[in-house]
Design a protein around this motif. Sequence first.
Motif: not given
Length: 138
Positions: A2-5, A40, A77, A79, A81
């Motif tokens: 999932q990528r959050y801004y 991150m 963005p 993401t 790791t």
Amino acid sequence: MQRYYAIFYPMEDEWGVRFPDALSVNTSGKDIDEALEMAMDALSAMLVFGRKGREYQEPRGFEAIQAEAKEGELVFPVTPTEKAMEAYRPKKRINVMIPVDLLNRVGEALKDQKGLDRSKFICNAVEKRLNEGVDARS
């Protein structure tokens, strides 16, 4: 993954970071690069530990988060790791019987491997075996 801004905002001597879609996740760094690294890491911890009773909404797109940013704030963005998520995964010490000669072979194989110890090596081998879908009895 999932990528959050995240919204990055200038503070007195550093950059703060907030996640509008995960309100309890906040961090900062001395510059943008460190703030992104910390973001991150914070996001990775949230995804490993779970929501713990907090209701986070699904991550929205860039435009929705950009609309919440104020003047002088930046949206990037973020993401998680794999390295950070692995560090946060709970671990448990167990006793396992391994023949001495096999353990010595593992030690020899790892002599020149940076960042890899016997525990990580054995975990990687177990993970690989499980992912192969092979009967564990063989």
